[in-house]
Design a protein around this motif. Structure first.
Motif, PDB file in Angstrom:
ATOM      1  N   GLY B  84       0.791  -1.237   0.134  1.00 29.30           N
ATOM      2  CA  GLY B  84       0.181   0.001  -0.056  1.00 29.30           C
ATOM      3  C   GLY B  84       0.951   1.051  -0.097  1.00 29.30           C
ATOM      4  N   GLY B  85       0.426   2.368   0.169  1.00 33.24           N
ATOM      5  CA  GLY B  85       1.041   3.609   0.139  1.00 33.24           C
ATOM      6  C   GLY B  85       2.044   3.777  -0.854  1.00 33.24           C
ATOM      7  N   ALA B  86       3.261   4.327  -0.343  1.00 35.58           N
ATOM      8  CA  ALA B  86       4.418   4.545  -1.428  1.00 35.58           C
ATOM      9  C   ALA B  86       4.491   3.525  -2.482  1.00 35.58           C
ATOM     10  CB  ALA B  86       5.560   5.239  -0.810  1.00 35.58           C
ATOM     11  N   ALA B  87       4.542   2.365  -1.691  1.00 40.99           N
ATOM     12  CA  ALA B  87       4.767   1.053  -2.728  1.00 40.99           C
ATOM     13  C   ALA B  87       4.083   0.890  -3.789  1.00 40.99           C
ATOM     14  CB  ALA B  87       4.957  -0.198  -1.733  1.00 40.99           C
ATOM     15  N   LEU B  88       2.550   1.377  -3.065  1.00 37.21           N
ATOM     16  CA  LEU B  88       1.596   0.925  -4.440  1.00 37.21           C
ATOM     17  C   LEU B  88       1.808   1.948  -5.304  1.00 37.21           C
ATOM     18  CD1 LEU B  88      -0.842  -0.661  -5.334  1.00 37.21           C
ATOM     19  CD2 LEU B  88      -2.018   0.605  -3.640  1.00 37.21           C
ATOM     20  N   ARG B  89       1.957   3.257  -4.935  1.00 35.06           N
ATOM     21  CA  ARG B  89       1.884   4.444  -5.840  1.00 35.06           C
ATOM     22  C   ARG B  89       3.290   4.183  -7.027  1.00 35.06           C
ATOM     23  NH1 ARG B  89       0.620   7.893  -1.983  1.00 35.06           N
ATOM     24  NH2 ARG B  89       2.683   8.396  -1.649  1.00 35.06           N
ATOM     25  N   ALA B  90       4.239   3.682  -6.471  1.00 34.01           N
ATOM     26  CA  ALA B  90       5.500   3.316  -7.229  1.00 34.01           C
ATOM     27  C   ALA B  90       5.214   2.365  -8.503  1.00 34.01           C
ATOM     28  CB  ALA B  90       6.591   2.784  -6.369  1.00 34.01           C
ATOM     29  N   LEU B  91       4.198   1.257  -7.977  1.00 31.08           N
ATOM     30  CA  LEU B  91       3.703   0.152  -8.878  1.00 31.08           C
ATOM     31  C   LEU B  91       2.897   0.970  -9.997  1.00 31.08           C
ATOM     32  CD1 LEU B  91       3.109  -2.813  -9.693  1.00 31.08           C
ATOM     33  CD2 LEU B  91       1.158  -2.616  -8.161  1.00 31.08           C
ATOM     34  N   ARG B  92       2.339   1.795  -9.568  1.00 31.87           N
ATOM     35  CA  ARG B  92       1.185   2.454 -10.524  1.00 31.87           C
ATOM     36  C   ARG B  92       2.157   3.400 -11.644  1.00 31.87           C
ATOM     37  NH1 ARG B  92      -3.664   2.606  -7.153  1.00 31.87           N
ATOM     38  NH2 ARG B  92      -3.910   0.583  -7.315  1.00 31.87           N
ATOM     39  N   ARG B  93       3.071   3.719 -11.162  1.00 34.31           N
ATOM     40  CA  ARG B  93       4.125   4.525 -12.159  1.00 34.31           C
ATOM     41  C   ARG B  93       4.630   3.529 -13.278  1.00 34.31           C
ATOM     42  NH1 ARG B  93       7.857   8.669  -9.240  1.00 34.31           N
ATOM     43  NH2 ARG B  93       8.984   8.711 -11.243  1.00 34.31           N
ATOM     44  N   ARG B  94       4.620   2.241 -12.800  1.00 35.16           N
ATOM     45  CA  ARG B  94       5.226   0.935 -13.877  1.00 35.16           C
ATOM     46  C   ARG B  94       4.282   0.310 -14.604  1.00 35.16           C
ATOM     47  NH1 ARG B  94       9.642  -2.387 -10.373  1.00 35.16           N
ATOM     48  NH2 ARG B  94      10.125  -3.000 -12.522  1.00 35.16           N
ATOM     49  N   ALA B  95       2.933   0.490 -14.137  1.00 36.58           N
ATOM     50  CA  ALA B  95       1.857  -0.313 -14.638  1.00 36.58           C
ATOM     51  C   ALA B  95       0.538   0.580 -14.907  1.00 36.58           C
ATOM     52  CB  ALA B  95       1.546  -1.734 -13.985  1.00 36.58           C
ATOM     53  N   GLN B  96       0.320   0.802 -16.420  1.00 38.57           N
ATOM     54  CA  GLN B  96      -0.669   1.904 -16.460  1.00 38.57           C
ATOM     55  C   GLN B  96      -1.792   1.068 -17.036  1.00 38.57           C
ATOM     56  OE1 GLN B  96      -1.390   5.635 -16.325  1.00 38.57           O
ATOM     57  NE2 GLN B  96       0.174   5.047 -14.383  1.00 38.57           N
ATOM     58  N   ILE B  97      -3.206   1.881 -17.288  1.00 38.51           N
ATOM     59  CA  ILE B  97      -4.082   1.168 -17.923  1.00 38.51           C
ATOM     60  C   ILE B  97      -4.890   2.148 -18.889  1.00 38.51           C
ATOM     61  CG2 ILE B  97      -5.913   1.869 -16.067  1.00 38.51           C
ATOM     62  CD1 ILE B  97      -7.161  -0.902 -16.834  1.00 38.51           C
ATOM     63  N   VAL B  98      -5.370   1.389 -20.118  1.00 38.39           N
ATOM     64  CA  VAL B  98      -6.229   2.189 -21.133  1.00 38.39           C
ATOM     65  C   VAL B  98      -7.352   1.506 -21.191  1.00 38.39           C
ATOM     66  CG1 VAL B  98      -6.671   2.719 -23.639  1.00 38.39           C
ATOM     67  CG2 VAL B  98      -4.085   2.795 -22.612  1.00 38.39           C
ATOM     68  N   PHE B  99      -8.463   2.264 -21.091  1.00 38.39           N
ATOM     69  CA  PHE B  99      -9.695   2.092 -21.027  1.00 38.39           C
ATOM     70  C   PHE B  99     -10.618   1.963 -22.225  1.00 38.39           C
ATOM     71  CE2 PHE B  99      -9.131   3.849 -16.923  1.00 38.39           C
ATOM     72  CZ  PHE B  99      -9.331   2.687 -15.968  1.00 38.39           C
ATOM     73  N   GLN B 100     -11.794   1.152 -22.093  1.00 38.63           N
ATOM     74  CA  GLN B 100     -12.328   0.847 -23.360  1.00 38.63           C
ATOM     75  C   GLN B 100     -13.054   2.171 -23.929  1.00 38.63           C
ATOM     76  OE1 GLN B 100     -15.627  -1.919 -23.176  1.00 38.63           O
ATOM     77  NE2 GLN B 100     -16.345  -1.842 -25.112  1.00 38.63           N
ATOM     78  N   ASP B 101     -13.734   2.868 -22.969  1.00 35.46           N
ATOM     79  CA  ASP B 101     -14.636   3.969 -23.515  1.00 35.46           C
ATOM     80  C   ASP B 101     -13.731   5.106 -23.330  1.00 35.46           C
ATOM     81  OD1 ASP B 101     -16.520   5.650 -24.342  1.00 35.46           O
ATOM     82  OD2 ASP B 101     -18.135   4.756 -22.585  1.00 35.46           O
ATOM     83  N   PRO B 102     -13.607   5.551 -24.497  1.00 33.84           N
ATOM     84  CA  PRO B 102     -12.463   7.103 -24.532  1.00 33.84           C
ATOM     85  C   PRO B 102     -13.760   8.338 -24.126  1.00 33.84           C
ATOM     86  CG  PRO B 102     -12.904   6.206 -26.734  1.00 33.84           C
ATOM     87  CD  PRO B 102     -13.457   5.395 -25.863  1.00 33.84           C
ATOM     88  N   TYR B 103     -14.897   7.936 -24.401  1.00 37.25           N
ATOM     89  CA  TYR B 103     -15.594   9.203 -23.714  1.00 37.25           C
ATOM     90  C   TYR B 103     -15.676   9.223 -22.377  1.00 37.25           C
ATOM     91  CZ  TYR B 103     -16.855   8.862 -28.487  1.00 37.25           C
ATOM     92  OH  TYR B 103     -16.872   8.824 -29.878  1.00 37.25           O
ATOM     93  N   ALA B 104     -15.755   8.411 -21.705  1.00 44.25           N
ATOM     94  CA  ALA B 104     -16.118   8.050 -20.325  1.00 44.25           C
ATOM     95  C   ALA B 104     -14.884   8.323 -19.368  1.00 44.25           C
ATOM     96  CB  ALA B 104     -16.792   6.927 -19.780  1.00 44.25           C
ATOM     97  N   SER B 105     -13.507   7.902 -20.051  1.00 47.18           N
ATOM     98  CA  SER B 105     -12.453   8.040 -19.240  1.00 47.18           C
ATOM     99  C   SER B 105     -11.714   9.306 -19.223  1.00 47.18           C
ATOM    100  CB  SER B 105     -11.569   6.795 -19.631  1.00 47.18           C
ATOM    101  OG  SER B 105     -10.940   6.743 -21.143  1.00 47.18           O
ATOM    102  N   LEU B 106     -12.329  10.152 -20.070  1.00 49.07           N
ATOM    103  CA  LEU B 106     -11.586  11.661 -19.931  1.00 49.07           C
ATOM    104  C   LEU B 106     -12.390  12.748 -19.114  1.00 49.07           C
ATOM    105  CD1 LEU B 106     -10.066  11.747 -23.653  1.00 49.07           C
ATOM    106  CD2 LEU B 106      -8.753  11.674 -21.456  1.00 49.07           C
ATOM    107  N   ASN B 107     -11.755  13.344 -18.209  1.00 48.74           N
ATOM    108  CA  ASN B 107     -12.813  14.572 -17.655  1.00 48.74           C
ATOM    109  C   ASN B 107     -13.040  15.432 -18.448  1.00 48.74           C
ATOM    110  OD1 ASN B 107     -13.649  16.531 -16.039  1.00 48.74           O
ATOM    111  ND2 ASN B 107     -12.139  16.256 -14.617  1.00 48.74           N
ATOM    112  N   PRO B 108     -14.505  15.594 -18.980  1.00 48.88           N
ATOM    113  CA  PRO B 108     -14.792  16.761 -19.798  1.00 48.88           C
ATOM    114  C   PRO B 108     -14.482  18.141 -19.450  1.00 48.88           C
ATOM    115  CG  PRO B 108     -16.730  15.904 -18.674  1.00 48.88           C
ATOM    116  CD  PRO B 108     -15.640  15.076 -18.035  1.00 48.88           C
ATOM    117  N   ARG B 109     -13.876  18.518 -18.294  1.00 50.75           N
ATOM    118  CA  ARG B 109     -13.622  19.729 -17.838  1.00 50.75           C
ATOM    119  C   ARG B 109     -12.052  20.145 -17.812  1.00 50.75           C
ATOM    120  NH1 ARG B 109     -17.827  22.218 -14.600  1.00 50.75           N
ATOM    121  NH2 ARG B 109     -19.726  20.824 -14.674  1.00 50.75           N
TER     122      ARG B 109
END
Lengths: 333, 353
Positions: B84-109
């Protein structure tokens, strides 16, 4: 050539908007032979769904059909009085949509909804008779245990079963023409295969014609006898299914064929079409595909190319087709 | 070599509750029910299956976006199941995700530049100026232009939005990208552009992809290895070549047979599989596929087959894998001569533009 059940002539469907009149369908002529399937292929925004809504006279306002004729056995549906058109819908021409969950009413049982469709066209039929016929309709679309399903609600059914119910409702009054707008797009492939199989069987049982609207060239190859490829509101190419797949003429058809990954092919890169479909308020003046076409030459931008004969019953709206002959003449892009 | 990502016996069970005043558990949805696989550096492992098979849940479990009910996740040799915490954040830098719906996964604002820079800001990478420069570089990598940074998501088409999602995932210079149905919502011509882009980026940066998809033709194009899922379990894993040429599991064969071919001459060769997928609340005993399997025997109704190795990396969970007849590889003949000739001209002309 077989006699046409439906012919669409010079259909133009427009929408009023802040930027003036926008044509979603712009001068489309097509015909559907009796007992056969016409596949209409194209990407989103090509006008294929608006075309089918125009045939049913169900274009949502502020849209309207501005020109053209839709002849069902010689009768122009566009000039029929409203009451007569209501009789045509369901009894002569029926329609099924992509998302069966949103087309079914969640608070009524399956059986009630099928009986409602039947009652609308035959107000004098008795309740017991309607019930028997609704159960028979469910059995006809190969729904197991139709008596039990009759009392169930849409949420109790899987996606494939719901689409079967939609087909049962559409066929309840034995229409001559079924318009299927992306009928299997929301379904898994194994379920899609079941539904396509069912549509084929029902067609050979009843002799109805089908207009199949889809973006999936595989589904078209599986189902259609005739194919029309649409791009930005116009027909780019049309002809018998085998001609479209084996002798494609329009560069857009080529681009579509090259874009789909195939199981029988090993390619490092797919042949993508650059760019995207132009929005209907900013259409190019000449050929609408010209800005994305690798073969475009200056005359392509001058005037929209008409559909012209390539071979027997095969037409393409491209001044450079067949492309190899055109390139050989030295008109390189 | 240690795999980049390895999951073992991963499971995700959701309790189903009923009752208004006192909620009682009335059942369990076994969305993911014992899944093991590994993704090596620079390779693409595709997870395929029909809706409800648990492929997207598996993807989210692998990134710790949801917590597993059982099993373990190793990233680069390290157990990350409970960090958890910093270790989990470090993992997130190395593994990312691209979602199916490009309409829903971007903040419109949020304008596109800020959306792409957000992960860098969250992880405290660089300053505003260097992040802006990086955004321009990323936009170029995915085939967009620097001026797009000031625009908002609604100004883009679906394919362009998916490129923005990819740029955002790349901003962390990850080693693994989970692609959750990245092209399913796109038109075919645009699908091809995005698939080509993903393959190009993989070559340039040595990325590993866990590619979630339901379309086997797309999978055949992008994957190195393929795992077929059904009702929360992997039924078959093999190299792409082996899986498509010689599928061993009856379900894989049925999936392949159900794909309509873009060739009218092959019409009617599709043999649909009967029935529907059972509910993940009531998974059949024995082999979970036996209710729809054309080859099912008595043993299939009684014993749950484990995923077992056959030959070089090919694994299958079927009692009858050895006794089933060889699959007839019936994938068709490719393009007709005239079509192939014109497609070659198209490709040549496009390359010249």
């Amino acid at each position: 050539m077989t006699e046409a059940l439906l012919s669409i002539e010079g259909l133009r469907t427009v929408f009023r908007s802040g930027m003036g009149e926008i044509a979603a369908v712009d001068g489309v002529s097509l015909s559907v032979p009796r007992g056969r399937t016409l596949g209409i292929v194209g990407e989103s925004g090509c006008g294929k769904s608006m075309l089918s809504l125009s045939v049913m006279r169900l274009v949502p306002p502020p849209g309207r059909v501005a020109a053209g004729r839709v002849l069902l056995e010689g009768r122009d549906l566009l000039t029929l009085p409203k009451a007569e058109m209501r009789d045509v819908r369901g009894r002569e021409v029926a329609m099924i949509f992509q998302e069966p969950m949103t087309s079914l009413n969640p608070v009524h049982s399956i059986g009630d909804q099928i009986m409602e469709a039947m009652r609308a066209h035959e107000p004098r039929a008795g309740a017991a008779e309607l019930r028997d016929r609704a159960i028979a309709a469910l059995a006809r679309v190969r729904i197991p245990a139709p008596e039990r399903r009759f009392t169930e609600y849409p949420h109790q059914l899987s996606g494939g079963m719901r689409q079967r119910v939609m087909i049962a409702m559409a066929l309840a009054c034995s229409p001559k023409l079924l318009i299927a707008d992306e009928p299997t797009t929301a379904l898994d492939v194994t379920v899609q295969a079941q539904i396509l199989d069912l549509l084929r069987e029902l067609q050979s049982e009843t002799g109805m014609s089908i207009i199949l609207i889809t973006h999936d060239l595989g589904v078209v190859a599986e189902m259609a006898d005739e194919v029309a490829v649409m791009y930005a509101g116009r027909v780019a190419e049309r002809g018998p299914a085998r001609a479209i797949f084996e002798d494609p003429q329009h560069p857009y058809t080529l681009g579509l064929l090259g874009s789909i990954p195939r199981l029988d092919e090993e390619r490092e890169t797919l042949l993508a079409i650059e760019g995207s479909v132009p929005p209907p308020f900013a259409l190019p003046p000449g050929c609408r595909f010209a800005p994305r076409c690798p073969f475009a030459i200056s005359p392509c931008n001058a005037a929209p190319p008409p559909l012209r004969d390539i071979a027997d019953a095969h037409e393409a709206a491209c001044i450079r087709a067949p492309i190899e002959a055109s390139l050989a003449l030295g008109n390189a892009a | 070599m240690t795999p980049l990502l390895e999951v073992r016996d991963l499971a995700k069970h959701y309790p189903v509750k009923s009752g208004i005043v006192v909620a009682r558990q009335v059942g369990t949805v076994r969305a993911v029910d014992g899944v093991s696989f590994a993704v090596n550096r620079g390779e693409t492992l595709a997870l395929v299956g029909e809706s409800g098979c648990g492929k997207s849940t598996t993807a989210r479990l692998a990134l710790r976006l949801i917590e597993p009910s059982a099993g373990s996740i190793h990233f680069d040799g390290r157990d990350v199941t409970r960090i958890g915490g910093a270790a989990l954040r470090a993992l997130r830098r190395r593994a990312q995700i691209v979602f199916q719906d490009p309409y829903a996964s971007l903040n419109p604002r949020l304008n596109v530049g800020d959306a792409i820079a957000e992960p860098m800001a969250v992880h405290g990478i660089g300053n505003a100026a260097s992040r802006r420069a990086r955004v321009e570089e990323l936009l170029g990598l995915v085939g967009l232009a620097p001026f797009h940074a000031a625009r908002f998501p609604h100004e883009f088409s679906g394919g362009q939005r998916q490129r923005i999602g990819i740029a955002r995932a790349l901003s962390m210079q990850p080693e693994l990208i989970v692609c959750d149905e990245p092209v399913s919502a796109l038109d075919v011509s645009i699908q091809a552009q995005v698939v080509n882009l993903l393959k190009d980026l993989q070559r340039r940066f040595g990325l590993a992809y866990l590619f979630i998809a339901h379309d086997l033709a797309v999978v055949k194009h992008v994957a190195d290895r393929v795992a077929v899922m059904y009702l929360g379990r992997i039924l078959e894993v093999a190299s792409k070549r082996a899986l498509f040429a010689a599928p061993r599991h009856p379900y894989t064969r049925a999936l392949l047979a159900a794909i309509p071919h873009p060739d009218p001459q092959r019409r009617g060769r599709v043999t649909p599989l009967g029935g529907d997928v059972p509910s993940p609340m009531a998974i059949p005993p024995g082999c979970r596929f036996h209710t729809r399997c054309p080859a099912a025997q008595a043993i299939c109704r009684e014993q749950d087959p484990a995923l077992r190795p056959l030959a070089d990396g090919h694994q299958v969970a079927c009692h009858l894998a050895e006794t089933l007849p060889e699959a007839i590889s019936d994938t068709g003949a490719g393009f007709a001569p005239a079509a192939a000739r014109r497609l070659a001209l198209f490709a040549k002309a496009r390359a010249a533009v």
